[in-house]
Design an enzyme around this catalytic site. Structure first.
Site, PDB file in Angstrom:
ATOM      1  N   LYS A   1       0.859  -1.189   0.000  1.00  0.00           N
ATOM      2  CA  LYS A   1       0.000   0.000   0.000  1.00  0.00           C
ATOM      3  C   LYS A   1       0.892   1.235   0.000  1.00  0.00           C
ATOM      4  CE  LYS A   1      -3.810   1.907   2.804  1.00  0.00           C
ATOM      5  NZ  LYS A   1      -4.593   1.709   4.042  1.00  0.00           N
TER       6      LYS A   1
ATOM      7  N   SER B   1      -9.532   1.481   3.246  1.00  0.00           N
ATOM      8  CA  SER B   1      -8.742   2.281   2.341  1.00  0.00           C
ATOM      9  C   SER B   1      -7.712   1.482   1.550  1.00  0.00           C
ATOM     10  CB  SER B   1      -8.028   3.387   3.120  1.00  0.00           C
ATOM     11  OG  SER B   1      -7.120   2.824   4.043  1.00  0.00           O
TER      12      SER B   1
ATOM     13  N   SER C   1      -9.372  -0.882   7.429  1.00  0.00           N
ATOM     14  CA  SER C   1      -8.855  -0.744   6.068  1.00  0.00           C
ATOM     15  C   SER C   1      -8.109  -1.942   5.496  1.00  0.00           C
ATOM     16  CB  SER C   1      -7.942   0.474   5.980  1.00  0.00           C
ATOM     17  OG  SER C   1      -8.711   1.616   5.842  1.00  0.00           O
TER      18      SER C   1
HETATM   19  N1  GLN Z   1     -12.803   3.578   6.660  1.00  0.00           N
HETATM   20  C1  GLN Z   1     -12.250   4.051   7.893  1.00  0.00           C
HETATM   21  C2  GLN Z   1     -11.962   5.520   7.779  1.00  0.00           C
HETATM   22  O1  GLN Z   1     -12.330   6.097   6.817  1.00  0.00           O
HETATM   23  C3  GLN Z   1     -11.037   3.266   8.249  1.00  0.00           C
HETATM   24  C4  GLN Z   1      -9.862   3.643   7.465  1.00  0.00           C
HETATM   25  C5  GLN Z   1      -8.626   2.873   7.831  1.00  0.00           C
HETATM   26  O2  GLN Z   1      -8.681   1.843   8.491  1.00  0.00           O
HETATM   27  N2  GLN Z   1      -7.503   3.419   7.424  1.00  0.00           N
HETATM   28  O3  GLN Z   1     -11.412   6.121   8.642  1.00  0.00           O
END
Ligand code: GLN
Length: 489
Positions: free
Chosen positions: A80, A155, A179
């Site tokens: 990532k 994400s 994420s």
């Molecule tokens: N979807 C969650 C957010 O928008 C988690 C994101 C993540 O785990 N980086 O914060």
């Protein structure tokens, strides 16, 4: 089709010299060439560098085959774009870091290199890991390989899509509120969020420092265990990394779960918006665990309903502080202004996307004088209650079972105009990060029409990744889901 192999199978064939690492890397590059125009999982891939790494791995293998000790030698994995690899781009999916090159290796990258893995490229993500769909990337959305009109989750959507589409053998993501697990669920692969402090965050660009962890996204549970073995363990460069011996994760994959106790949280049955097919698939998975000899009991997590609200105070608060460093002075983009203040605001105004700005505003608000007590301090107290709920439940059970996400992958554009709907996509995953425990998502079925993967989440005691892997492996080995190949795979 070497790109379709798991880490375990590729390592086996490499060790027997049936194939070379160059062949494996080339197969991944061919697949990227074939599908990534449509998928857009990769932000950067340096084919020549990857092939050179492959040649080095092949050369390292030649004199004496040492298969057992080095399961990642010559295996192409991708990261990532929030995890630093020296000399490679590090954009975090943000225009503000469009031309930024990482000056050093993250500890996980250094450990993967030491294990002989090939770092194939950089994977797309929601900007600074804020999002649940990869639609917040500054560089365009990633598509779901099961249905390209749908999101891959987020994400770490690029990581999950790349693994599901067999563009790489495995990947790393980061998980602040789901994420790693939620995109794994949406793409039909395995994603593990380690206990806070289990994997070093050194070289992971910070979103919410008290919640962030790096985790593997893989085709099988065994592969997740292999990556965990390589990346976890104490790191003096991360003061929150916990000095504990790393267990032998492969050794727990016995297939035997008899005597283990699973907890079903009573509160989750009442969650609104839980899709009927997801509910059925999770119910069937629970029965399956019973048939394998696990015991299932009801548990209570009374503060679960506050997890979303708590997360969306704490995560933005930490983000607003962490993202202050992107001001045009040191990193990435600078838009000149008449004075420093104008330069900062122009740079941040031009470089950050809408969701990142929203989080910074939210975070600044909940930390501001007069609101700090009402929001941030309150959220910290509720966070403690959420952690206590879990620790109490874990006095009775070895793991807790829930859906990973309330629905399967949604359509691109479906939730972009309503941030609250997007935040609800994390309703089952955020409490794990708030509590600092570990969690894994694995495939547990498909919706009927269209056919989309469904994810099962197992949550475990702090530093008990081994039990999660053992349960997940036993389930996987006795179900067919992980063998299915996405249309774009
Ligand atoms: N979807 C969650 C957010 O928008 C988690 C994101 C993540 O785990 N980086 O914060």
């Amino acid at each position: 089709m070497l790109n379709r192999l798991t880490i375990a199978d590729l390592a086996d064939r490499l060790a027997r010299r049936e194939v070379s690492s160059r062949d494996a890397v080339q197969a991944c590059l061919d697949q990227i060439q074939r599908v990534d125009g449509e998928l857009h999982a990769f932000l950067h891939c340096d084919a020549d560098a990857a092939l050179a790494q492959a040649d080095a791995a092949d050369a390292a293998r030649r004199p004496h085959a040492a298969p057992a000790g080095r399961p990642l030698l010559g295996v192409p994995v991708a990261l990532k774009d929030v995890i630093a690899v020296r000399g490679q781009p590090l954009t975090c999916g943000s225009r503000i870091l469009e031309h930024f090159i990482a000056p050093y290796d993250a500890t996980v990258a250094a450990r993967l290199k030491a294990a002989g893995a090939i770092l194939l490229g950089r994977l797309n993500m929601d900007e600074f890991a804020m999002g649940s769909s990869t639609e917040n990337s500054g560089f365009g959305v990633t598509r779901n390989p099961w249905d390209t009109s749908r999101v891959p989750g987020g994400s770490s959507g690029g990581s999950a899509a790349a693994v599901a589409a067999h563009e790489c053998i495995a990947a790393l993501g980061s998980d602040t509120g789901g994420s790693v697990r939620q995109p794994a669920a949406f793409c039909g692969v395995v994603g593990l969020k380690p206990t806070y402090g289990c994997v070093s965050r050194y070289g992971l660009v910070a979103f919410a420092s008290s919640l962030d962890q790096i985790g593997p996204i893989t085709k099988t549970v065994r592969d997740a265990a292999t990556l965990m073995q390589a990346i976890s363990g104490h790191d003096p460069l991360d003061s929150t990394s916990v000095p504990r011996p790393v267990p032998d994760y492969a050794a727990v994959l016995t297939g035997d779960v008899r005597g283990l106790k699973l907890g079903l949280p009573r509160e989750y049955a009442a969650v609104g918006g839980l899709d009927a097919e997801v509910r059925q698939a999770v119910d069937a998975a629970v029965k399956h665990f019973q048939s394998l000899g696990a015991e299932v009991v009801e548990v209570s997590l009374p503060h679960a309903e506050y997890a979303g609200a708590t997360y969306y105070i704490i995560a933005p608060a930490e983000a607003s502080a962490n993202l202050a460093r992107f001001d045009g002075v040191r990193y990435g983009l600078r838009v000149e202004g008449a004075d420093p203040l104008e330069m900062y605001s122009r740079t941040r105004g031009a470089g950050f996307g809408a969701e990142v700005k929203r989080r910074i505003l939210l975070g600044t608000y909940v930390l501001s004088s007069g609101y700090y007590d009402a929001y941030y301090l309150h959220a910290q107290k509720v966070r403690t209650l959420i952690r206590r709920d879990f620790l109490q439940a874990f006095e009775q059970v070895d793991a807790i079972v829930t859906p990973t996400a309330p629905t399967a992958a949604f359509k691109i554009g479906e939730k972009t105009s309503d941030p609250l709907q997007m935040y609800l996509a994390d309703i089952f995953t955020v409490s794990c990060n708030l509590a600092g425990i570990c969690g894994v998502s694995l495939p547990c079925g498909f919706t009927a029409n269209p056919k989309l993967p469904i994810g099962l989440q197992l949550l475990g005691k702090p530093f008990n990744e081994a039990t999660l892997l053992r349960l997940a492996h036993a389930y996987e080995q006795t179900t067919p889901w992980h063998r299915e190949i996405a249309p774009l795979g």
